[in-house]
Design a protein around this motif. Structure first.
Motif, PDB file in Angstrom:
ATOM      1  N   PHE A   1       0.839  -1.199   0.000  1.00  0.00           N
ATOM      2  CA  PHE A   1       0.000   0.000   0.000  1.00  0.00           C
ATOM      3  C   PHE A   1       0.873   1.248   0.000  1.00  0.00           C
TER       4      PHE A   1
ATOM      5  N   SER B   1      -1.379   7.465   2.234  1.00  0.00           N
ATOM      6  CA  SER B   1      -1.631   8.839   1.805  1.00  0.00           C
ATOM      7  C   SER B   1      -2.523   9.637   2.744  1.00  0.00           C
TER       8      SER B   1
ATOM      9  N   TYR C   1      -3.555   5.292   6.388  1.00  0.00           N
ATOM     10  CA  TYR C   1      -4.371   4.528   5.452  1.00  0.00           C
ATOM     11  C   TYR C   1      -3.932   4.876   4.040  1.00  0.00           C
ATOM     12  N   GLY C   2      -4.182   3.958   3.103  1.00  0.00           N
ATOM     13  CA  GLY C   2      -3.812   4.235   1.721  1.00  0.00           C
ATOM     14  C   GLY C   2      -4.449   3.258   0.762  1.00  0.00           C
ATOM     15  N   ARG C   3      -3.916   3.251  -0.439  1.00  0.00           N
ATOM     16  CA  ARG C   3      -4.436   2.401  -1.507  1.00  0.00           C
ATOM     17  C   ARG C   3      -3.364   1.405  -1.933  1.00  0.00           C
ATOM     18  N   PRO C   4      -3.803   0.254  -2.425  1.00  0.00           N
ATOM     19  CA  PRO C   4      -2.827  -0.715  -2.928  1.00  0.00           C
ATOM     20  C   PRO C   4      -2.035  -0.150  -4.108  1.00  0.00           C
TER      21      PRO C   4
ATOM     22  N   GLY D   1      -3.275  -1.007  -7.509  1.00  0.00           N
ATOM     23  CA  GLY D   1      -4.541  -0.432  -7.941  1.00  0.00           C
ATOM     24  C   GLY D   1      -5.723  -1.105  -7.264  1.00  0.00           C
TER      25      GLY D   1
ATOM     26  N   ARG E   1      -9.470  -0.879  -4.982  1.00  0.00           N
ATOM     27  CA  ARG E   1      -9.844  -0.343  -3.679  1.00  0.00           C
ATOM     28  C   ARG E   1      -9.056  -0.974  -2.549  1.00  0.00           C
ATOM     29  N   GLY E   2      -8.917  -2.268  -2.582  1.00  0.00           N
ATOM     30  CA  GLY E   2      -8.201  -2.931  -1.499  1.00  0.00           C
ATOM     31  C   GLY E   2      -8.996  -2.865  -0.206  1.00  0.00           C
TER      32      GLY E   2
ATOM     33  N   TYR F   1      -9.735  -1.834   3.803  1.00  0.00           N
ATOM     34  CA  TYR F   1      -9.545  -0.668   4.652  1.00  0.00           C
ATOM     35  C   TYR F   1      -8.718  -1.117   5.848  1.00  0.00           C
TER      36      TYR F   1
END
Length: 95
Positions: free
Chosen positions: A31, A34, A51-54, A57, A59-60, A62
């Motif tokens: 991840f 951000s 927290y962030g995003r994979p 790409g 949603r991945g 939480y």
């Protein structure tokens, strides 16, 4: 009267500037972190999770990550808490 009110949570979300972002891995997925969720604890200390995003790409999940003990991130958290306090103190009520 307001000192008697029970406030159960004080939390803010803060965008991590690009130069302070980092990556971490959880459950085999990497991840890019951000966003910070900063909470004011009952004893006045701050707690933060990232927290962030994979990276791949999508949603991945939480999933929260610990925030590294780095001066730039500590300054971001403290500055955001101070700014949030000023905004709350200057509220103009509902409507």
């Amino acid at each position: 009267m307001s000192d008697d009110l029970e406030v159960s949570a004080l939390a803010i979300n803060v965008t991590i500037p690009q130069e302070l972002r980092w990556t971490d891995t959880r459950r085999g997925e990497t991840f890019t972190l951000s966003t910070l969720n900063v909470r004011l604890l009952p004893d006045g200390r701050l707690a933060a999770k990232a927290y962030g995003r994979p990276v791949a790409g999508g949603r991945g999940a939480y999933v929260s990550f610990p925030v590294p003990d780095e001066p730039g991130l500590a300054a971001l958290i403290a500055g955001a808490a101070t700014r949030a306090g000023a905004l709350w103190a200057a509220h103009r009520g509902l409507g």
